[in-house]
Design a protein around this motif. Sequence first.
Motif, PDB file in Angstrom:
ATOM      1  N   GLY A   1       0.770  -1.228   0.000  1.00  0.00           N
ATOM      2  CA  GLY A   1       0.000   0.000   0.000  1.00  0.00           C
ATOM      3  C   GLY A   1       0.801   1.278   0.000  1.00  0.00           C
ATOM      4  N   LEU A   2       2.056   1.233  -0.461  1.00  0.00           N
ATOM      5  CA  LEU A   2       2.893   2.434  -0.433  1.00  0.00           C
ATOM      6  C   LEU A   2       3.045   3.081  -1.805  1.00  0.00           C
ATOM      7  CD1 LEU A   2       5.828   1.199   1.861  1.00  0.00           C
ATOM      8  CD2 LEU A   2       3.742   2.404   2.544  1.00  0.00           C
ATOM      9  N   HIS A   3       2.427   2.511  -2.820  1.00  0.00           N
ATOM     10  CA  HIS A   3       2.698   2.963  -4.184  1.00  0.00           C
ATOM     11  C   HIS A   3       2.445   4.472  -4.366  1.00  0.00           C
ATOM     12  CE1 HIS A   3       3.606  -1.010  -5.231  1.00  0.00           C
ATOM     13  NE2 HIS A   3       3.139  -1.025  -6.476  1.00  0.00           N
ATOM     14  N   ASN A   4       1.316   4.953  -3.861  1.00  0.00           N
ATOM     15  CA  ASN A   4       1.006   6.358  -4.089  1.00  0.00           C
ATOM     16  C   ASN A   4       1.920   7.281  -3.290  1.00  0.00           C
ATOM     17  OD1 ASN A   4      -0.975   5.882  -5.966  1.00  0.00           O
ATOM     18  ND2 ASN A   4      -2.550   5.604  -4.415  1.00  0.00           N
ATOM     19  N   CYS A   5       2.325   6.834  -2.108  1.00  0.00           N
ATOM     20  CA  CYS A   5       3.282   7.635  -1.339  1.00  0.00           C
ATOM     21  C   CYS A   5       4.619   7.747  -2.061  1.00  0.00           C
ATOM     22  CB  CYS A   5       3.508   7.006   0.031  1.00  0.00           C
ATOM     23  SG  CYS A   5       2.236   7.407   1.243  1.00  0.00           S
TER      24      CYS A   5
ATOM     25  N   ALA B   1       4.874   7.736  -5.348  1.00  0.00           N
ATOM     26  CA  ALA B   1       4.584   8.207  -6.710  1.00  0.00           C
ATOM     27  C   ALA B   1       4.692   7.077  -7.721  1.00  0.00           C
ATOM     28  CB  ALA B   1       5.509   9.357  -7.098  1.00  0.00           C
ATOM     29  N   LEU B   2       4.337   5.866  -7.301  1.00  0.00           N
ATOM     30  CA  LEU B   2       4.391   4.700  -8.181  1.00  0.00           C
ATOM     31  C   LEU B   2       3.004   4.194  -8.548  1.00  0.00           C
ATOM     32  CD1 LEU B   2       7.254   2.733  -6.384  1.00  0.00           C
ATOM     33  CD2 LEU B   2       7.423   4.062  -8.495  1.00  0.00           C
ATOM     34  N   GLY B   3       1.970   4.825  -7.988  1.00  0.00           N
ATOM     35  CA  GLY B   3       0.616   4.379  -8.255  1.00  0.00           C
ATOM     36  C   GLY B   3      -0.054   5.223  -9.322  1.00  0.00           C
ATOM     37  N   PRO B   4      -1.340   4.957  -9.577  1.00  0.00           N
ATOM     38  CA  PRO B   4      -2.066   5.745 -10.583  1.00  0.00           C
ATOM     39  C   PRO B   4      -2.118   7.216 -10.204  1.00  0.00           C
ATOM     40  CG  PRO B   4      -3.282   3.766  -9.952  1.00  0.00           C
ATOM     41  CD  PRO B   4      -2.156   3.903  -8.988  1.00  0.00           C
ATOM     42  N   ARG B   5      -2.059   8.066 -11.201  1.00  0.00           N
ATOM     43  CA  ARG B   5      -2.134   9.502 -10.972  1.00  0.00           C
ATOM     44  C   ARG B   5      -3.479   9.868 -10.341  1.00  0.00           C
ATOM     45  NH1 ARG B   5       2.672  12.357 -11.426  1.00  0.00           N
ATOM     46  NH2 ARG B   5       3.873  11.579 -13.192  1.00  0.00           N
TER      47      ARG B   5
ATOM     48  N   VAL C   1      10.559  -1.856  -4.091  1.00  0.00           N
ATOM     49  CA  VAL C   1      10.599  -0.908  -5.207  1.00  0.00           C
ATOM     50  C   VAL C   1      10.337  -1.684  -6.493  1.00  0.00           C
ATOM     51  CG1 VAL C   1      11.962   0.778  -6.476  1.00  0.00           C
ATOM     52  CG2 VAL C   1      12.245   0.561  -3.993  1.00  0.00           C
ATOM     53  N   PRO C   2       9.110  -1.648  -7.013  1.00  0.00           N
ATOM     54  CA  PRO C   2       8.818  -2.341  -8.270  1.00  0.00           C
ATOM     55  C   PRO C   2       9.453  -1.593  -9.433  1.00  0.00           C
ATOM     56  CG  PRO C   2       6.863  -1.190  -7.475  1.00  0.00           C
ATOM     57  CD  PRO C   2       7.921  -1.015  -6.429  1.00  0.00           C
ATOM     58  N   LEU C   3      10.470  -2.172 -10.021  1.00  0.00           N
ATOM     59  CA  LEU C   3      11.306  -1.452 -10.972  1.00  0.00           C
ATOM     60  C   LEU C   3      10.524  -0.947 -12.177  1.00  0.00           C
ATOM     61  CD1 LEU C   3      14.505  -3.703 -10.926  1.00  0.00           C
ATOM     62  CD2 LEU C   3      14.073  -1.606  -9.643  1.00  0.00           C
ATOM     63  N   LEU C   4       9.619  -1.759 -12.714  1.00  0.00           N
ATOM     64  CA  LEU C   4       8.891  -1.341 -13.911  1.00  0.00           C
ATOM     65  C   LEU C   4       7.903  -0.221 -13.610  1.00  0.00           C
ATOM     66  CD1 LEU C   4       8.297  -4.728 -15.763  1.00  0.00           C
ATOM     67  CD2 LEU C   4      10.152  -3.075 -16.048  1.00  0.00           C
ATOM     68  N   ASN C   5       7.495  -0.086 -12.356  1.00  0.00           N
ATOM     69  CA  ASN C   5       6.594   1.019 -11.987  1.00  0.00           C
ATOM     70  C   ASN C   5       7.311   2.363 -11.956  1.00  0.00           C
ATOM     71  OD1 ASN C   5       5.336  -1.516 -10.940  1.00  0.00           O
ATOM     72  ND2 ASN C   5       3.680  -0.097 -10.449  1.00  0.00           N
ATOM     73  N   LEU C   6       8.632   2.347 -12.049  1.00  0.00           N
ATOM     74  CA  LEU C   6       9.374   3.599 -12.096  1.00  0.00           C
ATOM     75  C   LEU C   6       9.228   4.305 -13.444  1.00  0.00           C
ATOM     76  CD1 LEU C   6      12.688   2.585 -10.295  1.00  0.00           C
ATOM     77  CD2 LEU C   6      10.958   4.178  -9.450  1.00  0.00           C
ATOM     78  N   PHE C   7       8.681   3.596 -14.446  1.00  0.00           N
ATOM     79  CA  PHE C   7       8.578   4.192 -15.776  1.00  0.00           C
ATOM     80  C   PHE C   7       7.195   4.794 -15.996  1.00  0.00           C
ATOM     81  CE2 PHE C   7      11.915   1.003 -16.242  1.00  0.00           C
ATOM     82  CZ  PHE C   7      12.896   1.750 -16.880  1.00  0.00           C
ATOM     83  N   GLU C   8       7.189   5.921 -16.662  1.00  0.00           N
ATOM     84  CA  GLU C   8       5.945   6.565 -17.050  1.00  0.00           C
ATOM     85  C   GLU C   8       6.064   7.032 -18.497  1.00  0.00           C
ATOM     86  OE1 GLU C   8       5.265   9.919 -14.586  1.00  0.00           O
ATOM     87  OE2 GLU C   8       7.180  10.885 -15.014  1.00  0.00           O
ATOM     88  N   PRO C   9       4.947   7.081 -19.217  1.00  0.00           N
ATOM     89  CA  PRO C   9       5.007   7.543 -20.611  1.00  0.00           C
ATOM     90  C   PRO C   9       5.548   8.964 -20.683  1.00  0.00           C
ATOM     91  CG  PRO C   9       2.883   6.555 -20.112  1.00  0.00           C
ATOM     92  CD  PRO C   9       3.584   6.717 -18.804  1.00  0.00           C
ATOM     93  N   HIS C  10       6.359   9.197 -21.684  1.00  0.00           N
ATOM     94  CA  HIS C  10       6.979  10.514 -21.804  1.00  0.00           C
ATOM     95  C   HIS C  10       7.221  10.796 -23.280  1.00  0.00           C
ATOM     96  CE1 HIS C  10       9.640  13.923 -21.125  1.00  0.00           C
ATOM     97  NE2 HIS C  10       9.351  13.864 -19.843  1.00  0.00           N
TER      98      HIS C  10
END
Length: 638
Positions: A51-55, A57-61, A105-114
């Motif tokens: 449950g830490l993803h949003n804290c 910045a790894l969760g949905p916007r 730290v889920p590595l692939l969640n570090l990526f965002e479209p750019h």
Amino acid sequence: MSATPAFRNDRPINALCLALAAALFAALAAFSAWLWQAGRAPLLLAPALGGLHNCLALGPRGAPADAACTAPDGSAAPRIERALQALGPRESADGRFLLGYTLVVPLLNLFEPHAQAAPAPEGRWAVNEEALRRIARTIEGVPRPVVLYLFSTHFSEEAPIETALAQNPDNMAATPAGPLPPDRYMGWPLYPWSIARTDNPITHRREQAIRALADALCQMPPAARARIAGINLLGEVHHLYPDFEAGMGAGSDYVITDYSAASRQGFSRWLARRFAGDIGALNAWLGGAPFASFDDVQPPSRDIRRQPLTHYWQHLDATAHGLLPVSGWAHAASGPAWVRVYLNGRFAARVPARFMRQDVAAARPDLGTAQVGWRYDLPFARLPAGLYRIDLALEDGPRLIHMGARYVAVMDRQQSTPRPQPMQAALPPMQPAGGSGAAYWIDTPQDHAAVFYNPLAALWHAWRAEQVVAYLRHFDALLERTCLAGVPRRTQQIYPAEKAGWDGTRFASEASLKPFGHVQLGINLYGEATQDDSFFDWLARSRQGRYSVTEFHPMHAMSAAELRRVLLRHQAHGAQTLSFFLHPPEPARQAGQGAQAAQPNPFAFDPANPLHGSDALYRAVQGVMGKTGKPDRPQNMP
């Protein structure tokens, strides 16, 4: 005449012996002191919080989060500290345990479209710099030891880049029929990423994420960076197969990976190195194979029972490597159950019924325990072709109960009709089970099963095991080139060979359970392996003095006293850290964290989670740590 010279020559020899004895004594004393110190070093309990993803910045916007997360300089530190304070103080009263945490730290969640990122076949993606800053601020803000879990396995974290990467067949593990499609596990997406190569996009993205994270953490103050007590590499890294959730047992169709072009070519090169470039030596080792060159050798992939073969060395099934699982479950009324295995009357093995069998617990709750599974892998590669008899006996006090017999045909390459092999000895006296209170069942093998030994299958499995190690070694070398090089690194691996019903050849993970590079053993333990002799016996055989329990799932309730005994036993055997899943604090769960909040981990310790005794295990950890209900206020924390 010879007495005097001989006496004179003995003096330096005696002195040398005394010196050697003194050196040996000193070495033994030093080793004993090291063992004593290792046993006295506090065991770090490092729960992994969900449950830490949003804290981070790894969760949905735009997903809800508490105020401490949404602040411009926010991080997951306050949420982690609240969860740990509820569990216990930083150090237990007796000094045997420290309470830190595992930061996933889920590595692939570090990526965002750019739109401005460099073009790639999977689209335009960039590392989320805000996520990197929040991860660093979290470690700085929690004054406790932390295990950094660089998570990137086949288990999905619903990162947007996953679906893009899955469209490239170079990223996917391949069966003989081609790349595996995405799968499901416990309702979650599962991506069978390839580990047969390191030049594909999935590997490059993992590398990119780790480098970016290491660069961010290297900017932290040295005191904060020193809190990183260990790094878990990627997670469960092993080969995949269709229907991952239900297909791990010996009874399902035998379809494995990796048959990609890169893997097949690597197998040929590996064989050439192993046999020093001599194809004749390989042909002789295989027992008369017809290969003209190593390039002609293809991995076995066809079942002789159902598919036509061009030559015998194409055969592959669950036993082609020369081991036949003999397994089932047993319960003895007189005490712990042991099963004896006889082959043609001759004693072959004595194995304990100690593996957890939840299916038996559900069907026979009257037995009072689920630790009833047993297994013996019968080697048949050296047996002459023929029909053999396997007899199974349950020890029940002073008597033997005959559980049953199975006939197994060891086939030759021509599939000749097997001839019955003579009995080698008379079976000991045995009795039927009637009225004894004993209960049992034989799962495998099926009666009159046929087995075919293909020595090329054994080589294929050895190569697949080396692929697992090579993939992990690749990331070990990457971290060695960063400022985190001095942080202990470990695997986060399973050991399926120790499971009664699992087929370990599907995973090919056993070689990765031994030290390599700078990587130590990190292992996930379930059920009986968390606390009884099954794991510690295996640990002694593997001769590893230090390890970490990267996932601890007892699967049943325990009191604080029981849990403390288990933890101390791991500590005495060299455990340095022990991790378990922990639910986030209640306010965060109510706020909602996407799929993670909707489907909390069923194995997580939590007073509100009755599954697998998790609520009792949470209270047991509190008891071990001496939780008094008084808040343990950290320094420099709000």
